[in-house]
Design an enzyme around this catalytic site. Structure first.
Site, PDB file in Angstrom:
ATOM      1  N   ARG A  99     -38.799 -17.313   8.416  1.00  0.00           N
ATOM      2  CA  ARG A  99     -37.726 -16.966   7.485  1.00  0.00           C
ATOM      3  C   ARG A  99     -38.260 -16.653   6.087  1.00  0.00           C
ATOM      4  O   ARG A  99     -37.506 -16.248   5.216  1.00  0.00           O
ATOM      5  CB  ARG A  99     -36.713 -18.132   7.370  1.00  0.00           C
ATOM      6  CG  ARG A  99     -35.989 -18.448   8.656  1.00  0.00           C
ATOM      7  CD  ARG A  99     -35.092 -19.668   8.511  1.00  0.00           C
ATOM      8  NE  ARG A  99     -33.815 -19.364   7.916  1.00  0.00           N
ATOM      9  CZ  ARG A  99     -32.681 -19.161   8.596  1.00  0.00           C
ATOM     10  NH1 ARG A  99     -32.668 -19.256   9.904  1.00  0.00           N
ATOM     11  NH2 ARG A  99     -31.558 -18.895   7.967  1.00  0.00           N
ATOM     12  N   TYR A 149     -37.735 -13.358   3.978  1.00  0.00           N
ATOM     13  CA  TYR A 149     -36.421 -13.225   3.335  1.00  0.00           C
ATOM     14  C   TYR A 149     -36.283 -14.231   2.187  1.00  0.00           C
ATOM     15  O   TYR A 149     -35.995 -13.862   1.048  1.00  0.00           O
ATOM     16  CB  TYR A 149     -35.339 -13.458   4.383  1.00  0.00           C
ATOM     17  CG  TYR A 149     -33.923 -13.273   3.897  1.00  0.00           C
ATOM     18  CD1 TYR A 149     -33.394 -11.995   3.707  1.00  0.00           C
ATOM     19  CD2 TYR A 149     -33.096 -14.368   3.655  1.00  0.00           C
ATOM     20  CE1 TYR A 149     -32.077 -11.818   3.286  1.00  0.00           C
ATOM     21  CE2 TYR A 149     -31.785 -14.197   3.242  1.00  0.00           C
ATOM     22  CZ  TYR A 149     -31.279 -12.920   3.061  1.00  0.00           C
ATOM     23  OH  TYR A 149     -29.975 -12.761   2.639  1.00  0.00           O
ATOM     24  N   LYS A 179     -36.444 -13.185  -1.702  1.00  0.00           N
ATOM     25  CA  LYS A 179     -35.282 -13.359  -2.583  1.00  0.00           C
ATOM     26  C   LYS A 179     -35.607 -14.261  -3.776  1.00  0.00           C
ATOM     27  O   LYS A 179     -35.096 -14.071  -4.875  1.00  0.00           O
ATOM     28  CB  LYS A 179     -34.113 -13.954  -1.787  1.00  0.00           C
ATOM     29  CG  LYS A 179     -33.506 -12.996  -0.778  1.00  0.00           C
ATOM     30  CD  LYS A 179     -32.608 -11.969  -1.451  1.00  0.00           C
ATOM     31  CE  LYS A 179     -31.866 -11.113  -0.432  1.00  0.00           C
ATOM     32  NZ  LYS A 179     -30.982 -10.123  -1.054  1.00  0.00           N
ATOM     33  N   GLN A 185     -25.739 -28.415  13.368  1.00  0.00           N
ATOM     34  CA  GLN A 185     -26.083 -27.853  12.055  1.00  0.00           C
ATOM     35  C   GLN A 185     -24.824 -27.262  11.424  1.00  0.00           C
ATOM     36  O   GLN A 185     -23.927 -26.810  12.134  1.00  0.00           O
ATOM     37  CB  GLN A 185     -27.205 -26.800  12.170  1.00  0.00           C
ATOM     38  CG  GLN A 185     -26.842 -25.472  12.797  1.00  0.00           C
ATOM     39  CD  GLN A 185     -27.019 -25.457  14.313  1.00  0.00           C
ATOM     40  OE1 GLN A 185     -26.790 -26.452  14.983  1.00  0.00           O
ATOM     41  NE2 GLN A 185     -27.399 -24.314  14.869  1.00  0.00           N
ATOM     42  N   THR A 186     -24.760 -27.278  10.079  1.00  0.00           N
ATOM     43  CA  THR A 186     -23.541 -26.814   9.409  1.00  0.00           C
ATOM     44  C   THR A 186     -23.811 -25.569   8.561  1.00  0.00           C
ATOM     45  O   THR A 186     -24.924 -25.330   8.110  1.00  0.00           O
ATOM     46  CB  THR A 186     -22.963 -27.900   8.473  1.00  0.00           C
ATOM     47  OG1 THR A 186     -23.858 -28.085   7.365  1.00  0.00           O
ATOM     48  CG2 THR A 186     -22.735 -29.211   9.211  1.00  0.00           C
ATOM     49  N   ARG A 228     -30.542 -27.341   8.401  1.00  0.00           N
ATOM     50  CA  ARG A 228     -29.652 -28.320   9.036  1.00  0.00           C
ATOM     51  C   ARG A 228     -28.237 -28.253   8.456  1.00  0.00           C
ATOM     52  O   ARG A 228     -27.258 -28.502   9.134  1.00  0.00           O
ATOM     53  CB  ARG A 228     -30.173 -29.760   8.788  1.00  0.00           C
ATOM     54  CG  ARG A 228     -31.415 -30.141   9.530  1.00  0.00           C
ATOM     55  CD  ARG A 228     -31.178 -30.316  11.020  1.00  0.00           C
ATOM     56  NE  ARG A 228     -29.951 -31.033  11.334  1.00  0.00           N
ATOM     57  CZ  ARG A 228     -29.209 -30.828  12.423  1.00  0.00           C
ATOM     58  NH1 ARG A 228     -29.542 -29.910  13.302  1.00  0.00           N
ATOM     59  NH2 ARG A 228     -28.125 -31.544  12.627  1.00  0.00           N
TER      60      ARG A 228
HETATM   61  P1  NAD Z   1     -26.236  -5.814   5.672  1.00  0.00           P
HETATM   62  O1  NAD Z   1     -27.479  -5.882   6.505  1.00  0.00           O
HETATM   63  O2  NAD Z   1     -24.962  -5.448   6.353  1.00  0.00           O
HETATM   64  O3  NAD Z   1     -26.421  -4.813   4.446  1.00  0.00           O
HETATM   65  C1  NAD Z   1     -27.649  -4.565   3.830  1.00  0.00           C
HETATM   66  C2  NAD Z   1     -27.731  -3.079   3.490  1.00  0.00           C
HETATM   67  O4  NAD Z   1     -28.966  -2.814   2.828  1.00  0.00           O
HETATM   68  C3  NAD Z   1     -27.688  -2.187   4.738  1.00  0.00           C
HETATM   69  O5  NAD Z   1     -26.786  -1.133   4.536  1.00  0.00           O
HETATM   70  C4  NAD Z   1     -29.121  -1.686   4.858  1.00  0.00           C
HETATM   71  O6  NAD Z   1     -29.209  -0.440   5.518  1.00  0.00           O
HETATM   72  C5  NAD Z   1     -29.535  -1.639   3.400  1.00  0.00           C
HETATM   73  N1  NAD Z   1     -30.987  -1.694   3.205  1.00  0.00           N
HETATM   74  C6  NAD Z   1     -31.870  -2.550   3.772  1.00  0.00           C
HETATM   75  N2  NAD Z   1     -33.111  -2.296   3.342  1.00  0.00           N
HETATM   76  C7  NAD Z   1     -33.009  -1.242   2.459  1.00  0.00           C
HETATM   77  C8  NAD Z   1     -33.946  -0.509   1.703  1.00  0.00           C
HETATM   78  N3  NAD Z   1     -35.255  -0.811   1.728  1.00  0.00           N
HETATM   79  N4  NAD Z   1     -33.487   0.500   0.926  1.00  0.00           N
HETATM   80  C9  NAD Z   1     -32.183   0.821   0.886  1.00  0.00           C
HETATM   81  N5  NAD Z   1     -31.244   0.147   1.606  1.00  0.00           N
HETATM   82  C10 NAD Z   1     -31.665  -0.863   2.381  1.00  0.00           C
HETATM   83  O7  NAD Z   1     -26.114  -7.232   4.949  1.00  0.00           O
HETATM   84  P2  NAD Z   1     -24.945  -7.827   4.023  1.00  0.00           P
HETATM   85  O8  NAD Z   1     -24.417  -9.032   4.700  1.00  0.00           O
HETATM   86  O9  NAD Z   1     -24.005  -6.763   3.614  1.00  0.00           O
HETATM   87  O10 NAD Z   1     -25.783  -8.316   2.777  1.00  0.00           O
HETATM   88  C11 NAD Z   1     -25.800  -7.623   1.548  1.00  0.00           C
HETATM   89  C12 NAD Z   1     -26.655  -8.361   0.545  1.00  0.00           C
HETATM   90  O11 NAD Z   1     -26.114  -9.663   0.309  1.00  0.00           O
HETATM   91  C13 NAD Z   1     -28.101  -8.575   1.002  1.00  0.00           C
HETATM   92  O12 NAD Z   1     -28.960  -8.426  -0.108  1.00  0.00           O
HETATM   93  C14 NAD Z   1     -28.115 -10.007   1.479  1.00  0.00           C
HETATM   94  O13 NAD Z   1     -29.391 -10.585   1.361  1.00  0.00           O
HETATM   95  C15 NAD Z   1     -27.102 -10.651   0.533  1.00  0.00           C
HETATM   96  N6  NAD Z   1     -26.520 -11.853   1.153  1.00  0.00           N
HETATM   97  C16 NAD Z   1     -25.582 -11.716   2.151  1.00  0.00           C
HETATM   98  C17 NAD Z   1     -25.089 -12.872   2.755  1.00  0.00           C
HETATM   99  C18 NAD Z   1     -24.061 -12.786   3.848  1.00  0.00           C
HETATM  100  O14 NAD Z   1     -23.736 -13.822   4.428  1.00  0.00           O
HETATM  101  N7  NAD Z   1     -23.489 -11.639   4.166  1.00  0.00           N
HETATM  102  C19 NAD Z   1     -25.521 -14.128   2.343  1.00  0.00           C
HETATM  103  C20 NAD Z   1     -26.488 -14.203   1.348  1.00  0.00           C
HETATM  104  C21 NAD Z   1     -26.969 -13.055   0.739  1.00  0.00           C
HETATM  105  N1  UDP Z   2     -26.387 -19.496  15.414  1.00  0.00           N
HETATM  106  C1  UDP Z   2     -25.914 -19.878  16.655  1.00  0.00           C
HETATM  107  N2  UDP Z   2     -25.642 -18.916  17.571  1.00  0.00           N
HETATM  108  C2  UDP Z   2     -25.780 -17.594  17.306  1.00  0.00           C
HETATM  109  C3  UDP Z   2     -26.252 -17.189  16.030  1.00  0.00           C
HETATM  110  C4  UDP Z   2     -26.556 -18.175  15.110  1.00  0.00           C
HETATM  111  O1  UDP Z   2     -25.740 -21.073  16.940  1.00  0.00           O
HETATM  112  O2  UDP Z   2     -25.486 -16.770  18.209  1.00  0.00           O
HETATM  113  C5  UDP Z   2     -26.647 -20.538  14.411  1.00  0.00           C
HETATM  114  C6  UDP Z   2     -27.992 -20.430  13.702  1.00  0.00           C
HETATM  115  O3  UDP Z   2     -29.002 -21.119  14.426  1.00  0.00           O
HETATM  116  C7  UDP Z   2     -27.678 -21.109  12.392  1.00  0.00           C
HETATM  117  C8  UDP Z   2     -26.216 -20.764  12.140  1.00  0.00           C
HETATM  118  O4  UDP Z   2     -25.688 -20.381  13.407  1.00  0.00           O
HETATM  119  O5  UDP Z   2     -27.796 -22.505  12.504  1.00  0.00           O
HETATM  120  C9  UDP Z   2     -26.019 -19.617  11.152  1.00  0.00           C
HETATM  121  O6  UDP Z   2     -26.839 -18.550  11.588  1.00  0.00           O
HETATM  122  P1  UDP Z   2     -26.798 -17.115  10.901  1.00  0.00           P
HETATM  123  O7  UDP Z   2     -27.861 -16.297  11.559  1.00  0.00           O
HETATM  124  O8  UDP Z   2     -25.405 -16.599  10.926  1.00  0.00           O
HETATM  125  O9  UDP Z   2     -27.133 -17.376   9.362  1.00  0.00           O
HETATM  126  P2  UDP Z   2     -28.204 -18.289   8.591  1.00  0.00           P
HETATM  127  O10 UDP Z   2     -28.999 -19.104   9.554  1.00  0.00           O
HETATM  128  O11 UDP Z   2     -29.043 -17.310   7.842  1.00  0.00           O
HETATM  129  O12 UDP Z   2     -27.365 -19.136   7.716  1.00  0.00           O
END
Ligand code: NAD
Ligand code: UDP
Length: 321
Positions: free
Chosen positions: A144, A147, A151, A211-212, A277
């Site tokens: 992980r 990412y 970030k 896990q939550t 977790r």
């Molecule tokens: P997503 O994967 O649907 O959207 C990401 C977008 O970025 C996509 O359209 C993808 O094509 C584009 N992209 C990826 N790499 C690129 C690059 N090198 N150049 C140009 N475009 C690129 O994800 P999302 O859920 O919409 O997330 C959007 C943002 O929010 C991300 O930065 C993500 O890390 C952040 N974020 C989202 C969540 C969530 O739960 N959705 C949580 C935490 C952070």
């Molecule tokens: N997860 C799961 N089944 C799935 C996909 C995810 O049980 O089909 C679990 C995963 O292991 C994690 C939680 O759901 O504990 C959230 O996963 P997700 O990939 O949505 O986001 P993140 O782990 O980045 O919070």
């Protein structure tokens, strides 16, 4: 605030980005969406593709970009573990080189810039719920890390550009967000469970399901992002944006089965390495500084998301017949 301001949304064709572009257009901004379509899709932009104040540019943010803009929302980055681990080197480049390029653009144009950071900066946290002051517990060399560390480094760059060059920055730490327009193969838990339930397939819980996570509906998140961008220049963040309602993955699976009326069962698969977790945002800062709090409870947000996937998969079924 924007009026006819020109706003850049990187990652604008993604799940969150497409909702954000739509809301910015609604309030009168000119919106430029930049995306390389790695996880995003033109289909997400269907309702706004022909809008006279909307423009899409296919571009990878790891390369420099020259545009004239007033504000930048930097969302470009795959967010699902499945997709960000597919090409981990590109994930780090997207976060780090992407941040450098967008900060450079903000510096040249004097634009305000907001970074979509993540609760992943807290890693597998020992502090619960997580306040912004917590420095986190992140494995720097695990699957992980591309990412999480990408970030974290982007946050560092934002604060260094702020201190060194006086840039107006905003950092949002986003907790798990869900809603319509997640890709059916996105791989994140909410879309996985809903798609599995609607197809009558087993719901795949990773590990024992204890896990939550805390799930925020996309409309609430977009409202929080826009409030943060609009806030006073002294508000840099980082600010947590998420819904404090905390659920185990087992509870989520059971709720999805109940709301879809599915006959699906639950199956268990191995827990991925370094899977946090627990996660729950402390959102006091968002309340105090932005007057923001989420309004959509999980049950209601899931109902809306299920309706979206039901229609989407219905079209797929019709096309296959
Ligand atoms: P997503 O994967 O649907 O959207 C990401 C977008 O970025 C996509 O359209 C993808 O094509 C584009 N992209 C990826 N790499 C690129 C690059 N090198 N150049 C140009 N475009 C690129 O994800 P999302 O859920 O919409 O997330 C959007 C943002 O929010 C991300 O930065 C993500 O890390 C952040 N974020 C989202 C969540 C969530 O739960 N959705 C949580 C935490 C952070
Ligand atoms: N997860 C799961 N089944 C799935 C996909 C995810 O049980 O089909 C679990 C995963 O292991 C994690 C939680 O759901 O504990 C959230 O996963 P997700 O990939 O949505 O986001 P993140 O782990 O980045 O919070």
């Amino acid at each position: 605030m924007y009026g006819r301001d020109r706003v850049l949304v990187t990652g604008g064709a993604g799940f969150v980005g497409s909702h954000l572009c739509e809301r910015l257009l609604e309030r009168g901004a000119e919106v430029v969406c930049v995306d390389n379509f790695f996880t995003g899709a033109r289909g997400n932009l269907m309702p706004i593709l022909d809008h006279p104040r909307f423009e899409v540019i296919r571009h990878d943010v790891t390369f420099p970009l020259y545009l004239e803009v007033d504000a930048i929302y930097n969302l470009a980055c795959p967010a699902s573990p499945v997709h960000y681990q597919h090409d981990p080197v590109q994930t780090t480049k997207t976060s780090v080189h992407g941040a450098i390029n967008m900060l450079g653009l903000a510096k040249r144009t004097r634009a305000k810039i907001l970074q979509a950071s993540t609760s992943e900066v807290y890693g597998d946290p020992e502090v619960h719920p997580q306040p912004e002051s917590y420095w986190g517990r992140v494995n720097p060399i695990g699957p992980r890390s591309c990412y999480d560390e990408g970030k974290r480094c982007a946050e560092t760059l934002f604060f260094d550009y702020h201190r060194q060059h006086g840039l107006r920055i905003k950092v949002a730490r986003i907790f798990n967000t869900y809603g319509p327009r997640m890709h059916p193969d996105d791989g994140r838990v909410v879309s996985n469970f809903i798609v599995q339930a609607l197809r009558g397939a087993p719901l795949t819980i990773y590990g024992d399901g204890s896990q939550t996570r805390s799930f925020c509906y996309v409309d609430d998140l977009v409202d929080g992002l826009m409030r943060l961008m609009d806030s006073d220049d002294t508000v840099t963040g980082p600010v947590n944006l998420g819904n404090p309602g905390e659920f185990t993955m087992r509870q989520l699976a059971e709720l999805v089965i109940e709301l879809t009326g599915s006959a699906s069962r639950i199956t268990h698969l191995p827990l991925p390495q370094d899977d946090p977790r627990q996660r729950q945002p402390d959102i006091r800062q968002a309340g105090e500084k932005l007057g923001w709090a989420p309004t959509v409870p999980l049950r209601e947000g899931l109902e809306r998301t299920i309706a979206y996937f039901d229609a989407l998969l219905g079209h797929e079924r019709m096309a296959a017949e």
